[in-house]
Write a protein that holds these residues in place. Structure first.
Motif, PDB file in Angstrom:
ATOM      1  N   LEU A   1       0.838  -1.196   0.000  1.00  0.00           N
ATOM      2  CA  LEU A   1       0.000   0.000   0.000  1.00  0.00           C
ATOM      3  C   LEU A   1       0.871   1.243   0.000  1.00  0.00           C
ATOM      4  O   LEU A   1       0.602   2.196  -0.747  1.00  0.00           O
TER       5      LEU A   1
ATOM      6  N   ASN B   1       1.945  11.137  -8.880  1.00  0.00           N
ATOM      7  CA  ASN B   1       1.015  11.553  -9.929  1.00  0.00           C
ATOM      8  C   ASN B   1       0.301  12.833  -9.544  1.00  0.00           C
ATOM      9  O   ASN B   1       0.091  13.728 -10.359  1.00  0.00           O
ATOM     10  N   ASN B   2      -0.037  12.893  -8.290  1.00  0.00           N
ATOM     11  CA  ASN B   2      -0.765  14.051  -7.793  1.00  0.00           C
ATOM     12  C   ASN B   2       0.085  15.312  -7.912  1.00  0.00           C
ATOM     13  O   ASN B   2      -0.417  16.382  -8.272  1.00  0.00           O
TER      14      ASN B   2
ATOM     15  N   ARG C   1       2.209  15.933 -10.105  1.00  0.00           N
ATOM     16  CA  ARG C   1       2.219  16.394 -11.491  1.00  0.00           C
ATOM     17  C   ARG C   1       0.989  17.248 -11.786  1.00  0.00           C
ATOM     18  O   ARG C   1       1.077  18.264 -12.479  1.00  0.00           O
ATOM     19  N   VAL C   2      -0.134  16.812 -11.247  1.00  0.00           N
ATOM     20  CA  VAL C   2      -1.342  17.619 -11.434  1.00  0.00           C
ATOM     21  C   VAL C   2      -1.126  19.003 -10.839  1.00  0.00           C
ATOM     22  O   VAL C   2      -1.498  20.024 -11.411  1.00  0.00           O
TER      23      VAL C   2
ATOM     24  N   SER D   1       3.303   6.193  -5.500  1.00  0.00           N
ATOM     25  CA  SER D   1       3.108   6.544  -6.906  1.00  0.00           C
ATOM     26  C   SER D   1       1.913   7.477  -7.066  1.00  0.00           C
ATOM     27  O   SER D   1       1.911   8.361  -7.929  1.00  0.00           O
ATOM     28  N   LEU D   2       0.935   7.278  -6.212  1.00  0.00           N
ATOM     29  CA  LEU D   2      -0.240   8.159  -6.274  1.00  0.00           C
ATOM     30  C   LEU D   2       0.149   9.591  -5.980  1.00  0.00           C
ATOM     31  O   LEU D   2      -0.244  10.522  -6.699  1.00  0.00           O
TER      32      LEU D   2
ATOM     33  N   ALA E   1      -3.348   7.024   5.819  1.00  0.00           N
ATOM     34  CA  ALA E   1      -3.662   5.743   5.183  1.00  0.00           C
ATOM     35  C   ALA E   1      -3.557   4.581   6.153  1.00  0.00           C
ATOM     36  O   ALA E   1      -4.279   3.601   6.047  1.00  0.00           O
TER      37      ALA E   1
ATOM     38  N   LYS F   1       2.106   1.909  -3.383  1.00  0.00           N
ATOM     39  CA  LYS F   1       1.076   2.446  -4.273  1.00  0.00           C
ATOM     40  C   LYS F   1       0.796   3.906  -3.956  1.00  0.00           C
ATOM     41  O   LYS F   1       0.610   4.726  -4.849  1.00  0.00           O
ATOM     42  N   LEU F   2       0.771   4.186  -2.680  1.00  0.00           N
ATOM     43  CA  LEU F   2       0.508   5.571  -2.293  1.00  0.00           C
ATOM     44  C   LEU F   2       1.614   6.474  -2.791  1.00  0.00           C
ATOM     45  O   LEU F   2       1.353   7.592  -3.225  1.00  0.00           O
TER      46      LEU F   2
END
Lengths: 323, 913
Positions: B859, B869-870, B872-873, B865-866, B912, B862-863
Motif C-alpha cells: 500500500l 502523480n498528484n 504532477r497535477v 506513486s499516487l 492511510a 502504491k501511495l
C-alpha cells in the motif's frame, strides 16, 4: 463526511432494524448487497422511520422486472393495512464499508430530488457480526444536490461549486426509538443473559479484517492513480493546445501587422474553437467518489485499529493482573 | 539367347499379362500393341484371326438375318428386340470393329432398317392396320434407330452413295470380305491403315495419335521411312502404355524388337518392310487373341495358347550367332543406357535388360570389369525406378537392390585390382585388359548413400505399428552390414573425404542404438571367467562407444565440410547421453559451440540437434540433475511443438499455414519411427524436473509480488488441474504430476512419491529407461529433499524452532542430509534461521514480514506513486508546462516547494495507515 446542519435527526423503530438485519441474513452474502425501501413520516425536524420492505434480488432471468411498479404496489398494499406510506428513503447493506459508488449517488439523488428528507441507511453486517450494530444514515449535501442537478461534472464546475469529497455526504444522526415496554423487557433480558454471549466484542483477532480493508483500500488507491494519470494527460493535452493556439494567434497578429503596413485589409477572423477543439475533460465525479470511499476506508481502519489497540492493552493488563 | 525365355510358365504369365494390358486400354485407334515378330508361326495364328472375327461377325450376321426376316413379315416388335440385341452384339464386337472398320453389312442393315421404318411410318393406312404392340414398337424403334444412326452418319451416307458395292452379300461372303479387306490393308501399306485409324478413332484417340506422332519425332527411331509410320505409332504407344502400367513384359519385348534391326546392320529395307507388315498383322492377331481371352466365352483356348510362344520368344539381346565380345556388350549397354531418363523408356524393362546383360557377360566370361560396370548401372536404374521423390521403393526392388550391392561388393573384394571411382572418365575405363588394373567408372559410396536414403524413405512410408514395419526393420541389419563392408573397402582404397562420408553413415546407423552388451558388461565387470562360451562370443563385438569414439575422432580430424562434422558431433553427444555419460556429453556440447550457430544449419541437422538436446536433458534427469534437465528441455517443451521439432510428426494445427509442397518437404524430413524419442517420456521428465524446481520456489516466494515462473508449461498444467470441478484419481501422466505437485506443496512427500512412482507411471514412463530402478531411487531421494525444502518454506512461520531429528524422521532422510540441506538454505538466505548445534534444532528468526505487513508495504508503494502523480497535477495548476517535471526532474527536486509537498506526502501516508 460532515454532520447535518440543524436539528434534523432520524428515529428508527426497532422493527425496521431487525427487518433489515433479517433481510441481509436471508439473502445477502459476501460482496452481494441487499436493498430495500424505508417508510415513515416527517414530524417537525424529525424523520421517523417506522417500516420498510425489501427489494427482490436481481437475477438474470427477470431483466424486465419493473421496480417502480413493485414499489407502488407494495406501498398501496401497506396503506391498506394502515401503515405509514411516506417514502422516506432506502437502505442498503455494505461489504467492509464500500458503499460510496456512483449507483448509490444516482439513486440517492433521485430520492432526495423527489422527497427532500430522504436518507440512505447503510447497514454493515460484518461490523454487526463483530458485536456492534452498525447503522448509518446519509444524505447528499445541498451543494452536491446542486451539482447533480446541473449534471455537469467537469473540473471547472466542481471547482466552482467548491465541492470536495468531504462535503459530498452528510450524516444524519439516528436513534433507535423503543417503546417503554420494550425497554423494560430489554433490561430484564440483560440481567438474565450471561457475559459469555458477548464475547465477539472482545475478540482479539484483527488480521483478517485489517487485511481485507487494506486490500480494498489498495484497490481504490490503484483506481485513484489511474484516474489521476488520466487527468494528467488531459491537463497536458490542454496546455499543449493552449500553447499552439497562442502561437497561432501570434502568427496571425504579426501577419495582420505586416498587412496593415502594406495597406492590405487584415485577414478575416476565424473560429478558433473549430481549429482547436479542446480535449474532452474527464468527469471528476468518479475521482471524487473514490476519494470519498478511500476516506471511509481510512476512517474504518482508524476506528478498528483504535478499538483493537484498546483491546490489546486491556488483554495485556489482564495478563499482567493474572500473573 | 532366347532360351532364357523359353520356360513354359513364363510364357503363360506373359501372355496373360499382355491380355490385361489390352483390356485396360481405352478404346481408341492406336492399336499397335505387341509389335512382336517371329515369323515362323504366322500361318498358325491366321486361323485365330478368323475365328476371333468370325465369332463376332457371325453373331452380327445372324441377328441381321433375323431382323431382315422380321422386316419381311412386318413384325416390328421382333425387329425392335433384335435390334436391341444387335446393338449389344455390336458393342461386344466394338474392338474388332474399331480395328477393321464398321462392317459394310452392319451399315447396310442400319440404313435399310431406317428406310424401312420411315416407309412404315409414312404408310398411314398400314399403320392403322397394325396392332397396338407393333405400333408402339414402331415408334420406339424409329426413335432409337434415328439416335443410333447418328453415330454412323458418314458411313451410312457413303453406303447410300454406292450401295451396289456390297449389294447382295450373304453371311458367307461377308466373312470373306472382311478377310479381304484386312488383306487389302496389308497391301496398301500404312497409308490405308492410317486412314483406317483416322476413320475409326474417336476424337480423343485422334489427339492421342497426334501426341504419339510428336513423340515419334523425339524418338530416334522415327528416322525410319514413312512407310513405317503406323508401326512406329504402334510401338511408341505401347511404350507410353507401359509407362502407365509399370513393368509389363510385352513392352520390354517391343524394345528388343526395336533394337533388333539396328543391331543387325545388314538387314535391308525391304525386309524391314515385310517385317513391319508381319508385325502389324500380328498386332491384330494378338489383339484379337486378347479379346477372346477377355470374353472367355468361347472355349478356343488352344488357339490362344498357340499364339503364346510367339510372345515369349521375343526378347532377343543379340542376333543369333553374333559373337559376344566386350565391344558388343558395351555397345549394347550404352544403347540401353541411352534410353535412360527418356520419356518413353520403360524403367522396369531396362532393369531386366541390364540383368540379362550381366548374365550374358558372366556366361561369356567377359571379366569382372564389365560385370561391375553393368552392376553399377543396374543399381542406378533401380534407384531411378521411381521418378517421384516422395514415393519409395517396392520391397522386391529393395531386395534386389540390396542383393545387387552385396554382389558388387563381393566382386570388388574378390578382385582388389579393380579400381572404382566417380572421377574415372568413360574413355579411360579399362574393363577387360587384365594386364593392367581394371578401372571402372562409378561411385560405390554414392550408391550406398542412396541406398540409405531409400531405406529411410521405406521406413517413413511404412505404418510403424504394422508387422510390415518390423519386417522392414529387419533389413536394417543388412543395411548396416553393407555400410560396414563399404567402410572396410573404402578404408583401403577411398580418399579421406569418402571415408568421412561412409563413417558418418555408419555413425548415423549406430548413435541411436543403446548398447545393451556394453551395458551388461559394465554391470558385471570382473567375473568374466565364470561366463559361458556363448556369452563371451557375444561380448566380442566392439563397444559401440569405442566405435563411435573412433569414427567421430577421425571425422573431427579429417573432415573439411562443416556439415559432416556437425552431424558427427551431435551423434556423438547423443550417444554419450544415451549411455548416461552426462559430463562427456555436456562438455562436448559446450565445446562445440553448436548452441550458438545451430540456427544457421539446415533443417535435418536442426532436427538432429533437437533430438540431441532432448536426449541430453533426459540423461541429466537420470543423473538427478534436475536443473540441467529442465534447461535442456525448456526450449523444446515450451514451444508446444515438440513433435514437430523432433521430426516425429506433423502438427495438424499448422496444416492450413503450409501448402502442399511444404508439407511434402516436411514429410521427407520425418525421422523414421524406430529412431523416435518417446514424447510422453520427454514431457514427463520435463514436468517432473519442473515440479522439483518450481514447488520449493513457489513456497519460498509465496507473498512476493514480483516472483517469476520458472516453467510456464508446468504452471499451465497446474491451472488446468485446478480448473477441474471434480478431482478424481489421476489418469494421465500429466494428472499424476499435477497431483504430486499438490502433495509436494503441502510437504507431503509420501503422497507425492506415490503419485510419481506407481504402476501406471512405471508402465508409461519409468520403465522406458535402461536403468529404471536407479532412476526411481534417485527420484525418491529428490522428492524427499525438495519436499523438505518446501515444508520449511511453507511452515517456517509457525515454528519457533524445530528439531532436525524430527525433520529427518518426517522425510526419512538421514540427519547429515537434513543438516546440509538446511545449512544450504540458511547460507542462501532463503531461510531466516540458525542452527543450534548442541540440541540439533533449527531456530527461526522470524524476520519475514507478516501478511499485513506485506500488504502495508504494498500500500505504501502504491501511495507513493499516487502522490507522485498528484504532484504532477499540481504542477499544471501552477502553470508550468507539460513535460516540465520530466525534463527538469533534478532541478525540480531541489525546488523549495518540494519540501512542503514532501510533508504533505507524509501526512497522506499517515492517514492511510
Amino acid at each position: 463526511m460532515q454532520n447535518v446542519e440543524g436539528d434534523f435527526r432520524g428515529e428508527i423503530w426497532p422493527s425496521v432494524v431487525l427487518k433489515i438485519i433479517k433481510h441481509y441474513q436471508e439473502e445477502g452474502q459476501g460482496t452481494e448487497v441487499v436493498q430495500g425501501v424505508l417508510l415513515g413520516l416527517v414530524v417537525e425536524d424529525r424523520l421517523e422511520i417506522t417500516n420498510c420492505f425489501p427489494f427482490p434480488q436481481h437475477t438474470e432471468d427477470d431483466a424486465d422486472f419493473d421496480e417502480v411498479q413493485y414499489q407502488m404496489e407494495m406501498m398501496r398494499s401497506l396503506r391498506h393495512v394502515n401503515i405509514d406510506h411516506l417514502h422516506v428513503g432506502w437502505y442498503q447493506s455494505t461489504y467492509y464499508g464500500s458503499f460510496v459508488t456512483r449507483a448509490l449517488l444516482d439513486s440517492q439523488f433521485s430520492y432526495q430530488h423527489a422527497i427532500e428528507e430522504s436518507v440512505v441507511l447503510i447497514y454493515d453486517p460484518i461490523k454487526t457480526a463483530e458485536g456492534s450494530l452498525s447503522l448509518k444514515a446519509y444524505r447528499l449535501t445541498p451543494k452536491l444536490m446542486e451539482v447533480c442537478k446541473e449534471k455537469d461534472f467537469s473540473p471547472e464546475a466542481l471547482k466552482k461549486a467548491n465541492i470536495t469529497f468531504e462535503y459530498m455526504f452528510e450524516e444524519v444522526p439516528i436513534v433507535i426509538k423503543n417503546s417503554h415496554l420494550i425497554n423494560v423487557l430489554m433490561w430484564e433480558l440483560e440481567k438474565k443473559s450471561a457475559v459469555a454471549d458477548k464475547h465477539e466484542l472482545l475478540s482479539l483477532a484483527s488480521s483478517n479484517h485489517l487485511g481485507k480493508n487494506l486490500q480494498l483500500l489498495m484497490d481504490r488507491v490503484d483506481e485513484m492513480s489511474q484516474d489521476i494519470v488520466k487527468y494528467n494527460t488531459y491537463m497536458r493535452n490542454t496546455s499543449k493546445q493552449q500553447q499552439q493556439k497562442h502561437q497561432y494567434q501570434q502568427r496571425r497578429q504579426q501577419e495582420n501587422m505586416q498587412r496593415q503596413s502594406r495597406g492590405e485589409p487584415p485577414l478575416p477572423e476565424e473560429d478558433l474553437s473549430k481549429l482547436f477543439k479542446p480535449p474532452q475533460p474527464p468527469a471528476r465525479m468518479d475521482s471524487l467518489l473514490i476519494a470519498g470511499q478511500i476516506n471511509t476506508y481510512c476512517q474504518n481502519i482508524k476506528e478498528f485499529t483504535a478499538q483493537n489497540l484498546g483491546k490489546l492493552f486491556m488483554a495485556q493488563a489482564l495478563q499482567e493482573y493474572n500473573n | 539367347m532366347s532360351r532364357f525365355f523359353t520356360t513354359g510358365s513364363d510364357s503363360e504369365s506373359e501372355s496373360s499379362l499382355s491380355g490385361e494390358e489390352l483390356v485396360t486400354k481405352p478404346v481408341g485407334g492406336n492399336y499397335g500393341k505387341q509389335p512382336l515378330l517371329l515369323s515362323e508361326d504366322e500361318e498358325d495364328t491366321k486361323r485365330v484371326v478368323r475365328s476371333a472375327k468370325d465369332k463376332r461377325f457371325e453373331e452380327l450376321t445372324n441377328l441381321i438375318r433375323t431382323i431382315r426376316n422380321a422386316m419381311k413379315i412386318r413384325d416390328v416388335t421382333k425387329c425392335l428386340e433384335e435390334f436391341e440385341l444387335l446393338g449389344k452384339a455390336y458393342g461386344k464386337a466394338k474392338s474388332i470393329v474399331d480395328k477393321e472398320g464398321v462392317p459394310r453389312f452392319y451399315i447396310r442393315i442400319l440404313a435399310d432398317l431406317e428406310d424401312y421404318l420411315n416407309e412404315l411410318w409414312e404408310d398411314k393406312e398400314g399403320k392403322k392396320k397394325m396392332n397396338k404392340n407393333n405400333a408402339k414398337a414402331l415408334s420406339t424403334l424409329r426413335q432409337k434407330i434415328r439416335k443410333y444412326n447418328r453415330d454412323f452418319e458418314s458411313h451410312i451416307t457413303s453406303y447410300k452413295q454406292n450401295p451396289e458395292q456390297s449389294a447382295d452379300e450373304d453371311a458367307e461372303k461377308n466373312e470373306e470380305d472382311s478377310e479381304g479387306s484386312s488383306d487389302e490393308d496389308e497391301d496398301e501399306e500404312g497409308v490405308s491403315a492410317a486412314t483406317f485409324l483416322k476413320k475409326k478413332s474417336d476424337a480423343p484417340s485422334g489427339e492421342s495419335r497426334k501426341f504419339l506422332k510428336k513423340m515419334d519425332d523425339e524418338d530416334e527411331d522415327s528416322e525410319d521411312s514413312e512407310d513405317d509410320e503406323d508401326w512406329d505409332t504402334g510401338s511408341t504407344s505401347s511404350d507410353s502404355d507401359s509407362e502407365e502400367e509399370e513393368g509389363k513384359q510385352t513392352a520390354l519385348a517391343s524394345r528388343f524388337l526395336k533394337k533388333a534391326p539396328t543391331t543387325d546392320e545388314d538387314k535391308k529395307a525391304a525386309e524391314k518392310k515385310r517385317e513391319d507388315k508381319a508385325k502389324k498383322k500380328h498386332d491384330r492377331k494378338s489383339k484379337r487373341l486378347d479379346e477372346e481371352e477377355e470374353d472367355n466365352e468361347g472355349g478356343e483356348w488352344e488357339r490362344v495358347r498357340g499364339g503364346v510362344p510367339l510372345v515369349k520368344e521375343k526378347p532377343k539381346m543379340f542376333a543369333k550367332g553374333t559373337e559376344i565380345t566386350h565391344a558388343v556388350v558395351i555397345k549394347k549397354l550404352n544403347e540401353i543406357l541411352q534410353a535412360r531418363g527418356k520419356k518413353g523408356t520403360d524403367r522396369a524393362a531396362q532393369i531386366e535388360l541390364l540383368q540379362l546383360l550381366v548374365q550374358i557377360a558372366a556366361e561369356n566370361n567377359l571379366g569382372e570389369g564389365v560385370i561391375v560396370k553393368i552392376k553399377f548401372n543396374i543399381i542406378a536404374s533401380l534407384y531411378d525406378y521411381n521418378p517421384n521423390l516422395a514415393t519409395y521403393m517396392k520391397p522386391e526392388m529393395w531386395g534386389k537392390c540390396l542383393d545387387c550391392i552385396n554382389e558388387l561388393m563381393d566382386i570388388l573384394f574378390a578382385n582388389p585390382n579393380i579400381f572404382v571411382g566417380e572421377n574415372i572418365l568413360e574413355e579411360s575405363e579399362n574393363l577387360h585388359n587384365t594386364d593392367q588394373p581394371l578401372r571402372v567408372r562409378g561411385c560405390i559410396l554414392t550408391l550406398v548413400e542412396r541406398m540409405d536414403e531409400e531405406f529411410t524413405k521405406i521406413m517413413q512410408n511404412t505404418d510403424p505399428h504394422s508387422q510390415e514395419y518390423v519386417e522392414h526393420l529387419k533389413d536394417e541389419a543388412q543395411v548396416c552390414a553393407i555400410i560396414e563392408r563399404v567402410q572396410r573397402y573404402l578404408e583401403e582404397k577411398g580418399t579421406t573425404e569418402e571415408v568421412c562420408r561412409i563413417y558418418l553413415l555408419r555413425i548415423l546407423h549406430t548413435y541411436y542404438k543403446f548398447d545393451y552388451k556394453a551395458h551388461q558388461r559394465q554391470l558385471t565387470p570382473p567375473e568374466g571367467s565364470s561366463k559361458s562360451e556363448q556369452d563371451q562370443a557375444e561380448n566380442e563385438g566392439e563397444d559401440s562407444a569405442v566405435l563411435m569414439e573412433r569414427l567421430c575422432k577421425y571425422i573431427y580430424a579429417k573432415d573439411r565440410t562443416d556439415r559432416i562434422r556437425t552431424c558427427a558431433i551431435l551423434c556423438h553427444i547423443y550417444h554419450h547421453a544415451l549411455h548416461s555419460r552426462w559430463y562427456q556429453a555436456r562438455d562436448l556440447m559446450l565445446m562445440s559451440h553448436l548452441q550458438d550457430n545451430i540456427q544457421h544449419a539446415d533443417p535435418p541437422v536442426q532436427i538432429l540437434y533437437n533430438r540431441t538436446m532432448v536426449q541430453l536433458g533426459i540423461c541429466a534427469f537420470r543423473q538427478g540433475l534436475t536443473k540441467d534437465a529442465h534447461n535442456a528441455l525448456l526450449d523444446i517443451q515450451s514451444s508446444g511443438r515438440a513433435k514437430e521439432l523432433l521430426g516425429q510428426g506433423l502438427l495438424l494445427r499448422s496444416l492450413q499455414e503450409r501448402n502442399q509442397e511444404q508439407e511434402k518437404v516436411e514429410r521427407r524430413r520425418q525421422v523414421p519411427f524406430h529412431l523416435h524419442i518417446n514424447l510422453e517420456l520427454l514431457e514427463c521428465v520435463y514436468l517432473v524436473s519442473a515440479m522439483l524446481l518450481e514447488i520449493p520456489y513457489m513456497a519460498a516466494h509465496e507473498s512476493d509480488a514480483r516472483r517469476r515462473m520458472i516453467s510456464k508449461q508446468f504452471h499451465h498444467q497446474l491451472r488446468v488441474g485446478e480448473r477441474q470441478p471434480l478431482l478424481g484419481p489421476p489418469e494421465s501422466m500429466r494428472e499424476h504430476v499435477v497431483a504430486a505437485s499438490k502433495a509436494m506443496k503441502m510437504g507431503d512427500w509420501k503422497t507425492c512419491h506415490s503419485f510419481i512412482i506407481n504402476e501406471k507411471m512405471n508402465g508409461k514412463v519409468w520403465d522406458l529407461f535402461p536403468e529404471a530402478d536407479k532412476v526411481r531411487t534417485m527420484l525418491v531421494r529428490k522428492i524427499q529433499e525438495e519436499s523438505l525444502r518446501t515444508y520449511l518454506f511453507t511452515y517456517s512461520s509457525v515454528y519457533d524452532s524445530i528439531s532436525m531429528e524430527t525433520l529427518s524422521d518426517m522425510f526419512e532422510l538421514d540427519l547429515p542430509t537434513v543438516h546440509s540441506i538446511i545449512s544450504k538454505m540458511i547460507i542462501n538466505e532463503e531461510l531466516m534461521a540458525s542452527l543450534d548445534q548442541p540440541t540439533q534444532t533449527v531456530v527461526m528468526h522470524r524476520t519475514e514480514p507478516t501478511a499485513q505487513q506485506n500488504l502495508a508495504l504494498q500500500l505504501a508503494e502504491k501511495l507513493g506513486s499516487l502522490v507522485e502523480n498528484n504532484e504532477r497535477v499540481f504542477d499544471h495548476k501552477q502553470g508550468t508546462y507539460g513535460g516540465y517535471f520530466r525534463d527538469q526532474k533534478d532541478g525540480y527536486r531541489k525546488n523549495e516547494g518540494y519540501m512542503r509537498r514532501g510533508g504533505y506526502r507524509q501526512q497522506q501516508s499517515q492517514t492511510a495507515y
